[in-house]
Design an enzyme around this catalytic site. Structure first.
Site, short mmCIF file in Angstrom:
data_model
loop_
_atom_site.label_atom_id
_atom_site.label_comp_id
_atom_site.label_asym_id
_atom_site.label_seq_id
_atom_site.Cartn_x
_atom_site.Cartn_y
_atom_site.Cartn_z
N ASP A 23 0.84 -1.20 0.00
CA ASP A 23 0.00 0.00 0.00
C ASP A 23 0.88 1.25 0.00
OD1 ASP A 23 -2.35 1.64 0.26
OD2 ASP A 23 -3.31 0.00 1.31
N HIS A 26 1.88 3.07 -3.31
CA HIS A 26 1.08 4.15 -3.90
C HIS A 26 1.67 5.50 -3.51
CE1 HIS A 26 -2.12 1.62 -5.42
NE2 HIS A 26 -2.34 1.09 -4.23
N SER A 176 -11.35 0.67 1.48
CA SER A 176 -10.42 1.27 0.52
C SER A 176 -10.44 2.78 0.53
CB SER A 176 -10.75 0.78 -0.90
OG SER A 176 -10.94 -0.60 -0.94
N HIS A 205 -9.02 -4.18 6.78
CA HIS A 205 -7.97 -3.31 6.22
C HIS A 205 -8.52 -1.89 6.20
CE1 HIS A 205 -4.75 -2.31 3.15
NE2 HIS A 205 -5.65 -1.38 2.84
N HIS A 207 -8.11 2.57 6.29
CA HIS A 207 -7.36 3.76 5.89
C HIS A 207 -7.71 4.91 6.82
CE1 HIS A 207 -5.17 2.77 2.13
NE2 HIS A 207 -6.05 1.78 2.08
#
Length: 353
Positions: A23, A26, A176, A205, A207
C-alpha cells in the site's frame, strides 16, 4: 474450506499484516529500491510482524502506464523480502485482470507464501479461478472485498461466501476509501463472521482518511476479526493505513495479543520506515475529501497529477470522483473530470466544491 492450516500462532488473538511495502507503494509512486525493502523487512521481522506484504501498489502486474511503473521489478522485491525475513511470511497482492495466474506462480517461486486476491466488493466471482490455483499450489489465501463501504453488510457477506467457497481462508472487509465509521466496520465484520463461521477467518484493512484507522480496527477485532492490516508510519495510499505502531500500542492496552513488540515496532517506524517515505502521509483536505466522499485511496496521487496538468483543484476532482462512484481501475476518468472542471472554470460556472 478449513482454517486449520492458516499461519496463526496460538498465542495471538489477531494476526497482523504490515502492508507498507505494498500500500505504501502508492504513496511512493512505486519507487522502492532494494535497499529500502531489505531494511524495512529486516526491521519489521525483528519487531515480530508475522506477515509482510510486498508488491506494486496495485498488485502483481500493476507496473503499467495506467497505474505507474515500478522502479524495481516487484518479483525481485518479493524474492529479496523472502530471503531477508527470518520469521515473517511474505504476502503478495493480486487483482484479477491486472495480475495473472502466471504471476502468482512466479511470486510463489520467489518466496511468497500468502496470496491475497482483491476484487471490487460486488465482484467476488472473478476471483474463483485464482483462489483455486492458489490452493492447488499450497499457498495460504486471503480475499479482499474492496470499497466495502458501498454495499450493506448482508450483501458483503454473500460476496464473502463466494470467496470462501472458492478456497479463500480469510476474507477481509477492505475500507479502501477510509469511509467507514465505527459501527459500519462492526456490522460488516460481524456479518462476515456469522456467514463464514469456521469456514474462513475475517480480516479488516483500514485507511486514515477520516482519522479512524485505529479505532475502526479495534471495532473489527471486537466484532470477531482475526487478521488486521496496517502500515508502519501510516505508509499507504491516501492519508495512509492504520499505523501498525499505534495499533500495537492500543492492542497492548486493551489486552489483544499480537506477538509484536511495541518498542521495536515504534523504532522500526521512526528509524527505518520514515526515512524511506517521500513525505509523511497527511490527513489533509484531499484525504478528508476521499474519506468523506468515498473515493478509492490510491486515486490521490493520480488526482494531484491531473490537477497540476490541467490547473484544477485536486479536492474538486476527488469529490466528483466520489459522486460518480468510481472504483479502482477507473483512475483514467479523473482526466474526464479534470476537463469537465476546466470547461466550467473557463465559462465561470465552477462550483466551490
Amino acid at each position: 474450506m478449513s482454517t486449520k492450516d492458516i499461519f496463526f500462532n496460538p498465542i495471538w488473538d489477531v494476526r497482523m499484516t504490515d502492508t507498507s511495502l505494498r500500500d505504501g507503494s502508492h504513496h511512493k509512486r512505486h519507487q522502492f529500491t532494494k535497499d529500502e525493502v531489505g531494511a524495512i523487512v529486516a526491521a519489521l521481522d525483528t519487531a515480530g510482524v508475522p506477515v509482510i506484504e510486498v508488491t506494486h501498489g496495485d498488485g502483481l502486474g500493476g507496473s503499467s502506464f495506467n497505474y505507474g511503473f515500478s522502479k524495481t521489478p516487484e518479483q525481485e522485491l518479493i524474492k529479496l523480502a523472502a530471503e531477508t525475513a527470518k520469521e515473517a511470511k511474505i504476502a503478495f497482492l493480486m487483482l484479477p485482470g491486472v495480475g495473472t495466474k502466471e504471476d502468482i506462480k512466479e511470486a510463489q517461486n520467489n518466496g511468497g507464501s500468502i496470496c491475497r486476491i482483491a476484487t471490487h466488493c460486488t465482484e467476488a466471482d472473478v476471483s474463483i479461478q485464482h483462489f483455486g490455483l492458489a490452493r492447488e499450489l499450497g499457498l495460504e489465501t486471503v480475499g479482499f472485498l474492496m470499497m466495502s463501504h458501498t454495499i450493506p453488510p448482508e450483501k458483503l457477506a454473500q460476496q464473502a461466501r463466494i470467496m470462501a467457497d472458492a478456497g479463500c481462508q480469510c476474507v477481509y472487509v477492505v475500507d479502501s476509501a477510509g469511509a467507514l465509521v465505527l459501527e459500519g466496520v462492526r456490522d460488516r465484520v460481524a456479518a462476515l463472521v456469522a456467514e463464514l463461521g469456521s469456514d474462513a477467518q475475517v480480516g479488516f484493512h483500514g485507511h486514515e482518511n477520516l482519522g479512524l484507522g485505529v479505532a475502526n480496527s479495534v471495532e473489527a477485532v471486537r466484532a470477531g476479526a482475526k487478521q488486521i492490516d496496517g502500515s508502519c508510519r501510516r505508509f499507504g495510499a491516501g492519508a495512509g493505513n492504520a499505523p501498525v505502531e499505534a495499533l500495537i500500542g492500543v492492542f497492548d492496552k486493551i489486552g489483544v495479543k499480537t506477538g509484536i513488540d511495541f518498542f521495536d515496532i515504534a523504532d522500526a517506524a521512526e528509524e527505518v520506515v520514515a526515512p524511506a517515505m517521500p513525505a509523511e502521509c497527511l490527513l489533509d483536505r484531499n484525504a478528508l475529501i476521499m474519506g468523506y466522499s468515498g473515493v478509492y485511496s490510491s486515486f490521490l496521487k493520480h488526482a494531484i497529477r491531473q490537477s497540476e496538468r490541467y490547473g484544477v483543484p485536486a479536492h474538486q476532482l476527488l469529490h466528483r470522483a466520489g459522486q460518480r462512484k468510481l472504483i479502482g481501475g477507473q483512475e483514467d476518468q479523473l482526466i474526464d473530470i479534470a476537463l469537465e472542471i476546466k470547461r466550467e472554470q473557463d465559462s465561470g460556472a465552477t462550483a466551490a466544491h
